[in-house]
Scaffold this active site. Sequence first.
Site, PDB file in Angstrom:
ATOM      1  N   CYS A 190       0.986  -0.781  -0.363  1.00  0.00           N
ATOM      2  CA  CYS A 190       0.088   0.087   0.154  1.00  0.00           C
ATOM      3  C   CYS A 190       0.714   1.521  -0.546  1.00  0.00           C
ATOM      4  O   CYS A 190       0.775   2.280  -0.507  1.00  0.00           O
ATOM      5  CB  CYS A 190      -1.393   0.223   1.174  1.00  0.00           C
TER       6      CYS A 190
ATOM      7  N   ASN B  47     -10.481  -0.517   0.123  1.00  0.00           N
ATOM      8  CA  ASN B  47      -9.112  -0.669  -0.045  1.00  0.00           C
ATOM      9  C   ASN B  47      -8.353  -1.197  -1.435  1.00  0.00           C
ATOM     10  O   ASN B  47      -8.830  -2.452  -1.540  1.00  0.00           O
ATOM     11  CB  ASN B  47      -8.448  -1.196   1.255  1.00  0.00           C
TER      12      ASN B  47
ATOM     13  N   HIS C   9      -3.017   6.768   2.604  1.00  0.00           N
ATOM     14  CA  HIS C   9      -3.621   5.216   1.678  1.00  0.00           C
ATOM     15  C   HIS C   9      -5.278   4.520   2.471  1.00  0.00           C
ATOM     16  O   HIS C   9      -5.213   4.709   3.683  1.00  0.00           O
ATOM     17  CB  HIS C   9      -2.410   4.343   2.306  1.00  0.00           C
TER      18      HIS C   9
HETATM   19  S1  B82 Z   1      -8.690  -4.120  12.257  1.00  0.00           S
HETATM   20  O1  B82 Z   1      -7.786  -4.307  13.334  1.00  0.00           O
HETATM   21  O2  B82 Z   1     -10.373  -5.331  12.612  1.00  0.00           O
HETATM   22  N1  B82 Z   1      -9.747  -2.750  12.765  1.00  0.00           N
HETATM   23  C1  B82 Z   1      -8.912  -1.860  14.028  1.00  0.00           C
HETATM   24  C2  B82 Z   1      -8.742  -2.305  15.351  1.00  0.00           C
HETATM   25  C3  B82 Z   1     -10.946  -2.617  12.942  1.00  0.00           C
HETATM   26  C4  B82 Z   1     -11.689  -1.189  13.161  1.00  0.00           C
HETATM   27  C5  B82 Z   1      -8.528  -3.347  10.834  1.00  0.00           C
HETATM   28  C6  B82 Z   1      -9.089  -3.252   9.846  1.00  0.00           C
HETATM   29 BR1  B82 Z   1     -11.138  -3.515   9.826  1.00  0.00          BR
HETATM   30  C7  B82 Z   1      -8.929  -2.452   8.601  1.00  0.00           C
HETATM   31  C8  B82 Z   1      -7.066  -2.287   8.780  1.00  0.00           C
HETATM   32  C9  B82 Z   1      -6.913  -2.632   8.918  1.00  0.00           C
HETATM   33  C10 B82 Z   1      -5.470  -1.816   8.914  1.00  0.00           C
HETATM   34  O3  B82 Z   1      -4.640  -1.342  10.144  1.00  0.00           O
HETATM   35  N2  B82 Z   1      -4.415  -1.629   7.990  1.00  0.00           N
HETATM   36  C11 B82 Z   1      -3.806  -1.338   7.933  1.00  0.00           C
HETATM   37  C12 B82 Z   1      -2.979  -0.946   9.245  1.00  0.00           C
HETATM   38  C13 B82 Z   1      -1.248  -0.376   8.255  1.00  0.00           C
HETATM   39  C14 B82 Z   1      -1.114  -0.707   6.464  1.00  0.00           C
HETATM   40  C15 B82 Z   1      -1.810  -0.650   5.914  1.00  0.00           C
HETATM   41  C16 B82 Z   1      -3.741  -1.179   6.219  1.00  0.00           C
HETATM   42  C17 B82 Z   1      -4.573  -2.071   4.831  1.00  0.00           C
HETATM   43  O4  B82 Z   1      -5.188  -2.781   5.866  1.00  0.00           O
HETATM   44  O5  B82 Z   1      -3.719  -1.751   3.941  1.00  0.00           O
HETATM   45  C18 B82 Z   1      -7.080  -2.579  10.856  1.00  0.00           C
END
Ligand code: B82
Length: 324
Positions: A112, A281, A251
């Site tokens: 990403c 995404n 991103h």
């Molecule tokens: S999650 O962990 O399920 N969450 C955050 C605690 C829900 C609120 C989650 C979800 Br659903 C979707 C994306 C992420 C996330 O942290 N994504 C990323 C983080 C760092 C780099 C790239 C990404 C990405 O999704 O592309 C967490």
Amino acid sequence: MYNSKIAAFEKYVPDNIVTNDDLSKVVDTSDEWISTRTGIKQRRISKCENTAELCFNSAKRLLDKTGLSPLDIDMIITATITSDYMTPSVACIVQGRLGAENAVCFDLSAACSGFVYALSTADKFIKSGACRNVIVIGGETLSKILDWNDRATCVLFGDGAGSALVTLSDEKMILAEDLHSDGVKFESLSAGYVPVKNPFYNEKFDENSFYMQMNGREIFNFAVKKVPESILAVSGKVNVSLSEVKYIVPHQANSRIVESIAKKLKISMDKFYLNLDKFGNTSAASIPIALCEMEEKGLIKKDDKIIITGFGGGLTWGSMLFKM
Ligand code: B82
């Protein structure tokens, strides 16, 4: 010293719109669950176009818009994690379709953060005097590497491509950049594992490792720690305060990540451009698709200062500050 200018943005997304309600018929999920946790309402899912096709269409629009001949292009860089083949690169396929026979072509793998890395690479080739016109593309068909039975991941992603034409210029447009990688945590966000298999060895592996795997909490914490640091790094390098920056284009991973980043930086969410409600995404494509949409809406004016910030698998992250 040569400088580079971002002359235009374009995008191409598949026609097929899949809403959260549509998805709830395929997996056990709901619009309420997806929207409240992610901010996503719909995404584009390819029916027949693979990554090179999406990238070609986006690049073709860029040439049509700018009036440049395919023969004027010196380089094509595609940022992608969903290449059609291991070889050739997506960039070579795009070059062949465009007839850009003078272009040197390669793909870049930084998930990403790929578009930020690729833009930085284009800038270096222009600054060295080696290139005049570079097409930078972020393009993904993430739908082909998703486990459509895993409701925690398959609802998050979409397909699409966005591109930028970077040209030699008298003006200095890219003011600062900040790029990082940390391979220690590589397993917290991965996809597409290819095991060793030959007549002498047959590796045992987890069948799911082909599909997108993420440790949500771990990468969320990574993004909320590293992205504000990177945004402050680019603004600090050239003494531009965040109040002078018109937009931050992150991103498009998850609206909660962006809310936490805004809170940490003590700036309003209004400064962040978000369109993940429409596209989900799209990994390397998310930043150029957002920039193109902003340009279409007339949100980007000459001399506006904009920060783009990518973060993803690798782990990789990085930001750029430019004056339009
Ligand atoms: S999650 O962990 O399920 N969450 C955050 C605690 C829900 C609120 C989650 C979800 Br659903 C979707 C994306 C992420 C996330 O942290 N994504 C990323 C983080 C760092 C780099 C790239 C990404 C990405 O999704 O592309 C967490």
